[in-house]
Design an enzyme around this catalytic site. Structure first.
Site, PDB file in Angstrom:
ATOM      1  N   ARG A 100       0.832  -1.205   0.000  1.00 39.89           N
ATOM      2  CA  ARG A 100       0.000   0.000   0.000  1.00 39.89           C
ATOM      3  C   ARG A 100       0.866   1.254   0.000  1.00 39.89           C
ATOM      4  O   ARG A 100       1.756   1.412   0.846  1.00 39.89           O
ATOM      5  CB  ARG A 100      -0.915   0.001   1.227  1.00 39.89           C
ATOM      6  CG  ARG A 100      -1.709   1.292   1.451  1.00 39.89           C
ATOM      7  CD  ARG A 100      -2.606   1.159   2.675  1.00 39.89           C
ATOM      8  NE  ARG A 100      -3.298   2.390   3.016  1.00 39.89           N
ATOM      9  CZ  ARG A 100      -3.001   3.158   4.064  1.00 39.89           C
ATOM     10  NH1 ARG A 100      -2.022   2.810   4.899  1.00 39.89           N
ATOM     11  NH2 ARG A 100      -3.684   4.264   4.307  1.00 39.89           N
ATOM     12  N   ARG A 141      -7.466  18.930   8.070  1.00 43.32           N
ATOM     13  CA  ARG A 141      -6.273  18.876   8.919  1.00 43.32           C
ATOM     14  C   ARG A 141      -5.978  20.220   9.561  1.00 43.32           C
ATOM     15  O   ARG A 141      -6.361  21.277   9.037  1.00 43.32           O
ATOM     16  CB  ARG A 141      -5.043  18.427   8.101  1.00 43.32           C
ATOM     17  CG  ARG A 141      -5.067  16.951   7.730  1.00 43.32           C
ATOM     18  CD  ARG A 141      -3.757  16.484   7.135  1.00 43.32           C
ATOM     19  NE  ARG A 141      -3.772  15.049   6.896  1.00 43.32           N
ATOM     20  CZ  ARG A 141      -3.386  14.143   7.775  1.00 43.32           C
ATOM     21  NH1 ARG A 141      -2.937  14.535   8.964  1.00 43.32           N
ATOM     22  NH2 ARG A 141      -3.432  12.861   7.488  1.00 43.32           N
ATOM     23  N   LYS A 288     -13.227   3.098   0.488  1.00 48.42           N
ATOM     24  CA  LYS A 288     -13.003   3.196   1.927  1.00 48.42           C
ATOM     25  C   LYS A 288     -14.232   3.868   2.573  1.00 48.42           C
ATOM     26  O   LYS A 288     -14.578   4.991   2.216  1.00 48.42           O
ATOM     27  CB  LYS A 288     -11.734   3.995   2.218  1.00 48.42           C
ATOM     28  CG  LYS A 288     -10.461   3.323   1.715  1.00 48.42           C
ATOM     29  CD  LYS A 288      -9.245   4.214   1.874  1.00 48.42           C
ATOM     30  CE  LYS A 288      -8.904   4.466   3.324  1.00 48.42           C
ATOM     31  NZ  LYS A 288      -7.680   5.299   3.471  1.00 48.42           N
ATOM     32  N   THR A 346      -6.879  -0.624   9.974  1.00 46.36           N
ATOM     33  CA  THR A 346      -6.591   0.412  10.972  1.00 46.36           C
ATOM     34  C   THR A 346      -6.450  -0.127  12.396  1.00 46.36           C
ATOM     35  O   THR A 346      -7.365  -0.753  12.924  1.00 46.36           O
ATOM     36  CB  THR A 346      -7.642   1.547  10.978  1.00 46.36           C
ATOM     37  OG1 THR A 346      -7.971   1.905   9.635  1.00 46.36           O
ATOM     38  CG2 THR A 346      -7.073   2.779  11.666  1.00 46.36           C
TER      39      THR A 346
END
Length: 524
Positions: A100, A141, A288, A346
């Site tokens: 990945r 962010r 996702k 995760t």
């Protein structure tokens, strides 16, 4: 998993009823636990007696798994901890199925260098793996900090969040990359920062740029940390300009096998990515699911996506932590029924970023994901930046193989048949092939496939033997690296000889068996 458990319990109940006539009317709790009663001290329980009590035999608990092959696939995130040619070779030998590339960090140049090293490692080891580009997506962010130093915040202090991203923050003010933050959040809303290590509550909104929040816990944070606003509609495009560049100028250009598309919220998001890839591209899109919109629109997303990733990190910020496991099981079951690969990701072995051994809860988390029916499990920071990348991969491999020792193929197949409409000829044939493999105790199931669809449909029924997918398309072979129990074999053409098939059987057989061509149909 719950349905599989119910099937096992039903089978146990039937066995118990069959043995009622010979059983004592008053059941001895010691006897039920597999121990000894006063009448049979020192006498060992027979295997038949133990089977009537438990579905797990103690003599098997401490044994090592017989097979070195693993059905559940493993994705490893590449990073400084493992991205040298030598270390990538070790990862391939240890069982990495998919590499990945996390495009939330790094540049095209740095990722291309890493891809070159991976290809060199594959050449050196003669081992292949698939490649996955993980997009940044519409992330929110925090910004830069003065002198690039971490800041410490105290519980109950007031903090300003400013959407002017050009500013540098301090302990009184931090910046946010989302311009419309002050237009979307409301007083009382919670915001989670740095994976939830900092929680703040909105106390005042000052459009167009400022939001005043109350700090709910002591925390020290650095620059550019992720922010989650649960219950708030983040009006950022799923595919931003930088994502389009990553897809077109990297994934397509360098022949990546799949794209893990972050924060997919609708079927339209998936179709937009496929349009970007172009009609001639066979790159798969793995959606996702990380927020409420993705959950609400899951059925429509599943129809058009090639696979799903249960991205529990951001999802755990959007929904209550105690509900994440329900979402995980729900999505895995739906993917299983649809016959599409599903990845559980995760924090699976998060503590191994710093420690050589995982917590017991982490090992159980991996095991339970396999029992749920996941095709693939993923390592993130554990292999990208952790102190023990190889140990983490080895632990993941051993845990998956341990779970796979306790086969429940027949129960899985029964449940899948109940939930599937066999209106398509291909689906019906694949279901019967999986069933037949149990009835005749087949060593392997051989599938001749161009796109990989046939192999994935058989994998849906979780058959006991491995599935040998023979294809003349190398990308198809690599893309099957996220499908449970499937091993790819590259043929020069679809007219493979019996010798080629025999070679595959000898390579993939989970145990020494008579795999001569006399065991195969003449049409093989």
């Amino acid at each position: 998993c719950g349905q599989a458990k119910h099937g096992i319990e039903t089978e146990q109940k039937k066995r118990a009823e069959n043995s009622t006539a010979s059983a004592p009317s008053t059941q001895d709790p010691i006897k039920l636990a597999g121990g000894q009663n006063d009448d049979k001290k020192g006498e060992k329980k027979s295997e038949a007696e133990e089977k009537s009590i438990s579905k797990i035999h103690f003599e098997r608990v401490l044994l090592e798994p017989e097979s070195k092959l693993r059905k559940t696939k493993i994705i490893c995130t590449l990073g400084p901890a493992c991205w040298s040619v030598e270390n990538l070779g070790k990862m391939l030998k240890a069982g990495m199925n998919v590499a990945r590339f996390n495009f939330s960090h790094g540049s095209h140049e740095s990722h291309k260098s890493c891809l070159d090293r991976l290809q060199q490692a594959m050449k050196d080891t003669k081992l292949d793996c698939a490649t996955m580009l993980d997009t940044k997506g519409p992330e929110v962010r925090t910004g830069l900090l003065k002198e690039h130093k971490n800041i410490t915040l105290k519980k109950d202090q007031m903090l300003e969040i400013n959407s002017d991203y050009a500013l540098e923050g301090d302990s009184n003010m931090i910046t946010c990359s989302w311009k419309n933050l002050s237009q979307k959040v409301k007083v009382g809303s919670l915001i989670y920062i740095a994976d939830g290590s900092l929680t703040v509550e909105v106390v005042e909104v000052k459009p167009p740029e400022k939001v005043i929040v109350k700090v709910m816990n002591d925390a020290t944070i650095g620059e550019k940390k992720n922010m989650n606003c649960p219950g708030t509609d983040v009006d950022l495009p799923t595919i931003a300009d930088n994502d389009k560049s990553d897809i077109v100028d990297f994934a397509v250009k360098y022949g990546m096998d799949m794209i893990a598309a972050s924060f997919i919220r609708s079927a339209e998001d998936v179709l937009t990515i496929k349009k970007l890839l172009g009609a001639n591209s066979h790159i798969q899109v793995i959606s996702k699911i990380e927020n409420h919109q993705g959950l609400y629109n899951f059925d429509e997303i599943l129809k058009v996506t090639d696979g799903v990733m249960v991205a529990r990190g951001d999802l755990g910020m959007e929904v209550a932590p105690e509900k994440v496991f329900v979402c995980q099981k729900w999505m895995i079951e739906k993917c299983n029924v649809a016959g599409k690969p599903v990845v559980t990701a995760t924090q699976m072995l998060e503590s191994m970023c710093k420690n050589p051994r995982p917590t017991r809860a982490e090992a159980s988390d991996v095991a339970n994901a396999v029992l749920d029916g996941t095709d693939c499990v993923m390592l993130s920071g554990e292999t990208a930046a952790g102190a023990y990348p190889f140990e983490a991969l080895s632990m993941m491999d051993r845990t998956c193989r341990e779970v796979e020792r306790f086969e429940i193929s027949e129960i899985w197949q029964n449940e899948m048949r109940k939930m599937t409409q066999h209106s398509i000829m291909e689906e019906s044939i694949c279901a019967r092939a999986a069933r037949l493999s149990i009835d005749i105790d087949a060593a392997v199931i051989i599938v001749i496939t161009k796109s990989g669809r046939g192999a994935r449909l058989i994998a849906k029924y979780k058959p006991k033997p491995f599935i040998l997918a023979c294809s003349s398309d190398n990308q198809t072979i690599r893309q099957l690296n996220i499908s449970r129990g499937v091993i790819g074999y590259l043929l020069p053409t679809f007219n493979g000889s019996k010798n080629e098939i025999k070679t595959c059987l000898l390579y993939t057989s989970p145990s020494p068996r008579d795999l001569s061509t006399s065991r195969m149909p003449s049409s093989a």
